[in-house]
Design a protein around this motif. Sequence first.
Motif, PDB file in Angstrom:
ATOM      1  N   THR A   1      -6.520 -10.442  -0.231  1.00 23.79           N
ATOM      2  CA  THR A   1      -6.822  -9.057  -0.932  1.00 23.79           C
ATOM      3  C   THR A   1      -7.852  -9.517  -2.258  1.00 23.79           C
ATOM      4  OG1 THR A   1      -6.179  -7.160  -1.833  1.00 23.79           O
ATOM      5  CG2 THR A   1      -4.846  -9.174  -2.608  1.00 23.79           C
TER       6      THR A   1
ATOM      7  N   SER B   1     -12.038  -3.825   3.265  1.00 20.69           N
ATOM      8  CA  SER B   1     -10.752  -3.563   3.464  1.00 20.69           C
ATOM      9  C   SER B   1      -9.974  -3.695   2.359  1.00 20.69           C
ATOM     10  CB  SER B   1     -10.002  -4.339   4.637  1.00 20.69           C
ATOM     11  OG  SER B   1     -10.195  -5.684   4.450  1.00 20.69           O
ATOM     12  N   ASP B   2      -8.864  -3.273   2.426  1.00 18.11           N
ATOM     13  CA  ASP B   2      -7.934  -3.515   1.133  1.00 18.11           C
ATOM     14  C   ASP B   2      -7.257  -4.986   1.197  1.00 18.11           C
ATOM     15  OD1 ASP B   2      -7.457  -0.785  -0.462  1.00 18.11           O
ATOM     16  OD2 ASP B   2      -7.492  -0.165   1.762  1.00 18.11           O
ATOM     17  N   ILE B   3      -6.695  -5.072   2.483  1.00 15.18           N
ATOM     18  CA  ILE B   3      -6.007  -6.375   2.742  1.00 15.18           C
ATOM     19  C   ILE B   3      -6.528  -6.859   4.234  1.00 15.18           C
ATOM     20  CG2 ILE B   3      -3.776  -7.312   3.043  1.00 15.18           C
ATOM     21  CD1 ILE B   3      -2.420  -5.354   1.186  1.00 15.18           C
TER      22      ILE B   3
ATOM     23  N   LEU C   1      -2.347  -5.231  -5.685  1.00 13.35           N
ATOM     24  CA  LEU C   1      -1.765  -5.413  -4.245  1.00 13.35           C
ATOM     25  C   LEU C   1      -1.290  -6.688  -4.175  1.00 13.35           C
ATOM     26  CD1 LEU C   1      -4.247  -3.512  -1.947  1.00 13.35           C
ATOM     27  CD2 LEU C   1      -2.251  -2.835  -2.926  1.00 13.35           C
TER      28      LEU C   1
ATOM     29  N   SER D   1     -15.007   1.076   6.839  1.00 10.45           N
ATOM     30  CA  SER D   1     -14.688   1.319   5.430  1.00 10.45           C
ATOM     31  C   SER D   1     -15.496   2.679   5.138  1.00 10.45           C
ATOM     32  CB  SER D   1     -15.587   0.231   4.706  1.00 10.45           C
ATOM     33  OG  SER D   1     -15.373   0.388   3.359  1.00 10.45           O
TER      34      SER D   1
ATOM     35  N   LYS E   1     -13.245   5.800   3.002  1.00 17.72           N
ATOM     36  CA  LYS E   1     -13.865   6.635   1.807  1.00 17.72           C
ATOM     37  C   LYS E   1     -13.857   8.053   1.955  1.00 17.72           C
ATOM     38  CE  LYS E   1     -16.646   2.689  -0.265  1.00 17.72           C
ATOM     39  NZ  LYS E   1     -16.078   1.640   0.769  1.00 17.72           N
TER      40      LYS E   1
ATOM     41  N   ASN F   1      -7.465  -7.236  -4.578  1.00 16.79           N
ATOM     42  CA  ASN F   1      -7.148  -6.286  -5.324  1.00 16.79           C
ATOM     43  C   ASN F   1      -5.833  -7.016  -6.145  1.00 16.79           C
ATOM     44  OD1 ASN F   1      -5.201  -4.170  -6.435  1.00 16.79           O
ATOM     45  ND2 ASN F   1      -6.258  -2.607  -5.260  1.00 16.79           N
TER      46      ASN F   1
ATOM     47  N   CYS G   1     -12.475  -9.306   2.740  1.00 17.65           N
ATOM     48  CA  CYS G   1     -11.856  -7.967   2.435  1.00 17.65           C
ATOM     49  C   CYS G   1     -12.855  -7.208   1.593  1.00 17.65           C
ATOM     50  CB  CYS G   1     -10.693  -8.136   1.344  1.00 17.65           C
ATOM     51  SG  CYS G   1      -9.393  -9.011   2.022  1.00 17.65           S
TER      52      CYS G   1
ATOM     53  N   SER H   1      -6.266   3.994   3.342  1.00 19.30           N
ATOM     54  CA  SER H   1      -6.246   2.326   3.246  1.00 19.30           C
ATOM     55  C   SER H   1      -6.617   1.847   4.580  1.00 19.30           C
ATOM     56  CB  SER H   1      -5.053   2.029   2.365  1.00 19.30           C
ATOM     57  OG  SER H   1      -4.934   2.556   1.310  1.00 19.30           O
TER      58      SER H   1
ATOM     59  N   LEU I   1       0.827  -1.156  -0.124  1.00 20.70           N
ATOM     60  CA  LEU I   1      -0.119  -0.070  -0.031  1.00 20.70           C
ATOM     61  C   LEU I   1       0.939   1.139  -0.152  1.00 20.70           C
ATOM     62  CD1 LEU I   1      -2.589  -1.200   2.282  1.00 20.70           C
ATOM     63  CD2 LEU I   1      -3.147  -0.426   0.284  1.00 20.70           C
TER      64      LEU I   1
END
Length: 387
Positions: free
Chosen positions: A200, A177-179, A205, A144, A148, A202, A174, A153, A65
């Motif tokens: 994740t 969350s990102d991770i 990532l 979350s 935003k 993503n 997730c 993150s 990140l």
Amino acid sequence: MIGYGRQSISQADRDAVLTVLDSDYLTQGPKNVEFEELVSAYCGAKQAISACNATAALHMAYAALNVEVGDLVWTSPITFVATANAARFLGADIDFVDIDPLTWNLSVERLEEKLRVARKKGRLPKLVVPVHFTGQSCDMERISQLAKEYGFSVVEDAAHAIGGRYHDMPVGSCRYSDITVFSFHPVKVITTGEGGMALTNNPVLAERMRLFVTHGVTRDSTLMQLPADGPWSYEMLSLGWNYRLTDMQAALGISQMTRLDDFVTRRHEIAGRYDQAFADMGLGTPYRAEWQYSAFHLYCIRWPEGLGGLSRLQAFEALRARGIGVNVHYIPVHLQPYYRQFGFAPGDFPQAESYYKEAITLPLHPSLTEAEITHIIQSIGEVAQAV
């Protein structure tokens, strides 16, 4: 001594490890891939990256990140020091958000208040790391929403929480969350001996973390930047670390995963016995938020000063003397000498400090026998009524 946590190893676990010992792969191999796919499917996340321990997984998650020198990372003061240390490895500055007095998790109310002040000061966090303490999920949907609004993150430190659920979704999905990072230390819900995993949704990532696990090196021709010299070619695309999980450990993890739900169910049964037994003793017992299903890695109580005529320390020592391996989770991170050098001091996070002064962790693991559970309950009752 009845330990507060203990691994549960079956013959199937032993056979799984022995099979790998007779194979061609002892370090990273097909069992790693199988373990990652099994955990990601269980949690409903798109990708999972195994690591040698959860600290390594946190480190590579923060790095993926782009946390770097001068960035600000916020987390809970009631966690193991690794949650904060992994950010310090990258040169980031650390701050903390006080805990909720009911759940003992990071307080969303304090987080929102702190974010408002930080915005006015022009010093918002790059990353917030909610910790699912004892296995109970933080209120991730609300966190979350704040992420935003304020542009940070989110990495879930779910070291305690594999097998838990949030709003009927597995911890690790997730969605908010990102991770998410899990731990597989022997006292955790499942074990690989040592080990961790980052999940994740993503793909960028995920790609970064896979590189970080193996020195930043890839053999994937679609990622390589130079013409290949031959089939042996590899490229170092970034600075990484040797954070690989072995196939022996992965095989153990795969076998353990077949019993994960049973482990959590048994933990809930024991926690329910404790809840019922301690209901009228004057102890603080774990709060059950209606929107979550805890993995119950830990069962922590709060021992009010003077209960049974004893301080928390005296109660702790009395239980140890009865063969009960109680522990304390955790000394607030901001009170550690290393972090005090950055200006943190007693009084900074009053709810965390109040919790710590009363906290005692009781034994909770699937291997506890009925005789041991009865002994623990009876001992708590006798010590609490010592006067």
